[in-house]
Scaffold this motif. Sequence first.
Motif, short mmCIF file in Angstrom:
data_model
loop_
_atom_site.label_atom_id
_atom_site.label_comp_id
_atom_site.label_asym_id
_atom_site.label_seq_id
_atom_site.Cartn_x
_atom_site.Cartn_y
_atom_site.Cartn_z
N LEU A 108 0.84 -1.21 0.00
CA LEU A 108 0.00 0.00 0.00
C LEU A 108 0.87 1.25 0.00
O LEU A 108 1.95 1.26 0.60
CB LEU A 108 -0.90 0.02 1.24
N GLY A 109 0.38 2.30 -0.63
CA GLY A 109 1.07 3.58 -0.59
C GLY A 109 1.27 4.20 -1.96
O GLY A 109 1.61 5.38 -2.07
N THR A 110 1.08 3.42 -3.04
CA THR A 110 1.31 3.94 -4.39
C THR A 110 0.42 5.15 -4.67
O THR A 110 0.90 6.19 -5.14
CB THR A 110 1.05 2.84 -5.43
N ASN A 111 -0.87 5.04 -4.38
CA ASN A 111 -1.77 6.16 -4.65
C ASN A 111 -1.53 7.33 -3.70
O ASN A 111 -1.78 8.49 -4.06
CB ASN A 111 -3.22 5.69 -4.58
N ASP A 112 -1.04 7.05 -2.49
CA ASP A 112 -0.66 8.14 -1.57
C ASP A 112 0.50 8.93 -2.16
O ASP A 112 0.50 10.17 -2.13
CB ASP A 112 -0.28 7.57 -0.21
N ILE A 113 1.52 8.22 -2.67
CA ILE A 113 2.67 8.90 -3.28
C ILE A 113 2.21 9.71 -4.47
O ILE A 113 2.63 10.86 -4.66
CB ILE A 113 3.74 7.86 -3.70
N TRP A 114 1.34 9.13 -5.31
CA TRP A 114 0.81 9.86 -6.47
C TRP A 114 0.11 11.14 -6.02
O TRP A 114 0.14 12.16 -6.71
CB TRP A 114 -0.14 8.97 -7.24
N GLY A 115 -0.53 11.08 -4.85
CA GLY A 115 -1.19 12.26 -4.30
C GLY A 115 -0.25 13.18 -3.52
O GLY A 115 -0.71 14.12 -2.87
N PRO A 141 5.45 7.27 -13.46
CA PRO A 141 4.39 7.72 -14.38
C PRO A 141 4.76 9.06 -15.00
O PRO A 141 5.45 9.89 -14.39
CB PRO A 141 3.17 7.86 -13.46
N SER A 142 4.27 9.29 -16.21
CA SER A 142 4.55 10.53 -16.91
C SER A 142 4.03 11.72 -16.11
O SER A 142 2.89 11.73 -15.65
CB SER A 142 3.91 10.50 -18.29
N GLY A 143 4.89 12.72 -15.91
CA GLY A 143 4.48 13.96 -15.27
C GLY A 143 4.56 13.99 -13.77
O GLY A 143 4.41 15.04 -13.16
N CYS A 144 4.82 12.82 -13.14
CA CYS A 144 4.86 12.79 -11.66
C CYS A 144 6.31 12.86 -11.21
O CYS A 144 6.92 11.85 -10.85
CB CYS A 144 4.18 11.52 -11.14
N THR A 145 6.86 14.07 -11.19
CA THR A 145 8.27 14.24 -10.83
C THR A 145 8.53 13.92 -9.36
O THR A 145 9.65 13.59 -8.97
CB THR A 145 8.72 15.68 -11.12
N TRP A 146 7.48 14.02 -8.52
CA TRP A 146 7.64 13.76 -7.09
C TRP A 146 7.52 12.28 -6.73
O TRP A 146 7.79 11.90 -5.61
CB TRP A 146 6.63 14.58 -6.29
N CYS A 147 7.08 11.46 -7.71
CA CYS A 147 6.84 10.05 -7.39
C CYS A 147 8.12 9.28 -7.02
O CYS A 147 8.15 8.62 -5.97
CB CYS A 147 6.10 9.36 -8.53
N GLY A 152 -6.41 20.57 -12.58
CA GLY A 152 -5.83 21.77 -12.02
C GLY A 152 -5.13 22.62 -13.05
O GLY A 152 -4.88 22.23 -14.20
N ALA A 153 -4.76 23.83 -12.63
CA ALA A 153 -4.04 24.75 -13.50
C ALA A 153 -2.56 24.41 -13.58
O ALA A 153 -1.87 24.80 -14.53
CB ALA A 153 -4.21 26.19 -13.01
N THR A 154 -2.03 23.69 -12.56
CA THR A 154 -0.64 23.23 -12.56
C THR A 154 -0.60 21.84 -11.95
O THR A 154 -1.54 21.41 -11.28
CB THR A 154 0.27 24.18 -11.75
N GLY A 155 0.51 21.13 -12.14
CA GLY A 155 0.70 19.82 -11.53
C GLY A 155 -0.23 18.79 -12.13
O GLY A 155 -0.88 19.01 -13.14
N GLY A 156 -0.31 17.61 -11.47
CA GLY A 156 -1.17 16.55 -11.97
C GLY A 156 -0.59 15.87 -13.19
O GLY A 156 0.38 16.34 -13.80
N THR A 157 -1.15 14.75 -13.56
CA THR A 157 -0.66 13.95 -14.67
C THR A 157 -1.66 13.97 -15.81
O THR A 157 -2.86 13.78 -15.60
CB THR A 157 -0.45 12.49 -14.22
N PHE A 158 -1.18 14.20 -17.04
CA PHE A 158 -2.05 14.14 -18.21
C PHE A 158 -2.40 12.68 -18.50
O PHE A 158 -1.51 11.83 -18.55
CB PHE A 158 -1.36 14.75 -19.43
N VAL A 159 -3.69 12.40 -18.69
CA VAL A 159 -4.15 11.07 -19.08
C VAL A 159 -5.11 11.21 -20.26
O VAL A 159 -5.74 12.25 -20.43
CB VAL A 159 -4.85 10.33 -17.93
N SER A 160 -5.18 10.17 -21.08
CA SER A 160 -6.07 10.18 -22.24
C SER A 160 -7.52 10.17 -21.77
O SER A 160 -7.92 9.35 -20.94
CB SER A 160 -5.79 8.98 -23.13
N VAL A 161 -8.34 11.09 -22.33
CA VAL A 161 -9.76 11.13 -21.99
C VAL A 161 -10.65 10.89 -23.21
O VAL A 161 -11.87 10.93 -23.10
CB VAL A 161 -10.14 12.47 -21.33
N GLY A 162 -10.04 10.63 -24.38
CA GLY A 162 -10.86 10.34 -25.54
C GLY A 162 -10.13 10.59 -26.84
O GLY A 162 -8.98 11.05 -26.87
#
Length: 544
Positions: free
Chosen positions: A115-122, A159-165, A382-392
């Motif tokens: 456990l903890g992967t989604n916590d790190i992502w957050g 993951p792409s865009g998660c520099t803190w992971c 958000g306006a900054t941060g977060g990871t880009f994911v395909s939505v369509g």
Amino acid sequence: MKRLVYAVLVALAVSVGLVVTTPAVSAAAPVRIMPLGDSITGGPGCWRALLWDRLQRTGFTNIDFVGTLPGGGCSVAHDGDNEGHGGFQATGIANQNQLPPWLASTRPDIVLMHLGTNDIWGNIPATTILSAYSKLVDQMRASNPSMKIVVAKIIPMAPSGCTWCPPGVAALNDAIPGWAAGKSTAQSPITVVDQFTGFDPVADTNGDGVHPDDSGFQKMSDRWYPALTPLLGGTTPPTDTTPPTVPTGLTVSVSCTLTVTLNWTASTDNVGVTGYDVYRSSNGGTFTSVGTTMTTSFTQSLSGLAQYQVRARDAAGNTSAFTAPVTAVPPPCPTSPPPDTQPPTTPGTPTATITCGSATLNWTASTDNVGVTGYEIWRAPGATGGTFVSVGTSTTTSFTQSGVGTFRYQIRARDAAGNTSAFTPPITVITPACPSPSPGTGACTAVYSQVSSWSGAFQGQVTVTNTGTTATTGWTVTLTFPNGQQITQIWGARTGGTASPYTITNESYNGTLAPNASTTFGFLANWSGTNNPPTTTCTRTPTS
């Protein structure tokens, strides 16, 4: 009779080259083992299948994997019960006291916790995650004072865009041994398993840098096994330092579609070969890892001049020497047209037309030497941060997305050969909520968002908000998928449907919502071809 059956099992295992770790004489009741985690454990979490199979083959048959969720999706037959909840955080499970009812329903003797992967992502600090670990351990011991607990240093994340992971995972894993030593007791010991070392977030995941592929699941199973067997009355296997032999007979062929196929003769090992690492040198450069396979063949597309070499790996992480390199040479194919390697041009920077609850994106078309077949739309929160994911995707130069909040969008073009353009610069879109309707059965909203996506599957989330002026006692959401997507697992709500449209109702604990209050539910689903978002409707039951 039990001793005779076990003797036959040992003899059979020796005859096929298995190493048998002798368990103690089984008690009448099976040992109940709970795999606890997020989607790495539950969706499909095939390390559980590989671990179950190895335990059965090595004599540990008097066991029962337990959990309130069913398993599935793995090629190896196994006991699929588990508590692998996709998208869940350790902090969320602890703060919402979700573990005690799971424990009461399943009564485990041993818990395997990753456990903890989604916590790190957050971007949650390691100290906060460890506090959640401590609360979960206390709840386990309240359920069973003699609980045996096996806690993993979690696998790497890229993951792409998660520099803190990556630094977040390192900080958590570095702190786990000290936390475990201080929390462990003689009656309820905590064992730490290193799932991090030797796990490649590129070669051992399905392409998203987070969720394991077959080689990653095999590595996880190999780490759980020696930590679990002593708790089942067996003997910890001695340290294996003998590497496998070098694979032999490596050959390479290239088809006229520029597909490279490698084949070789299997290696041998004193314990057993668990897989092979494939390395490639492109255009005379350094050899780097391009994949791992558990078979004696490997296939990928050829790009430029390439050489390949292969090495074997065993369960202890020992590796053989590399084979001699082989060179991939395309065959003469005079009638074959040259492959299309030219990507489309970048689409024009999108503009947005905003209405309450949705935004419509428009952009200038790309051009291509053969032809553009469509566009991919990616979104980040958000306006900054977060990871880009395909939505369509869209075959036109327009796309409409439902959702309330602040998002960033970027678009790229794709041609028939799979070449993709560069992404457009991101644009920020703020989508307001629609005005609240008058109190009544329809005064609620359901906003869908896609959390993540991988090969053939994705994770979605829906936020339900009471937009009325009185409290609700329950709510119902209808999800209508346009492309045949099928829900395979749901949490925070329930549904009896097996195909779109899905009628989804609240759980007992989240049906009551005060005015403007919200709750969320999540789900895993399968998809193929196109994964456009569903349309949503929401109705509620108001208080009298």
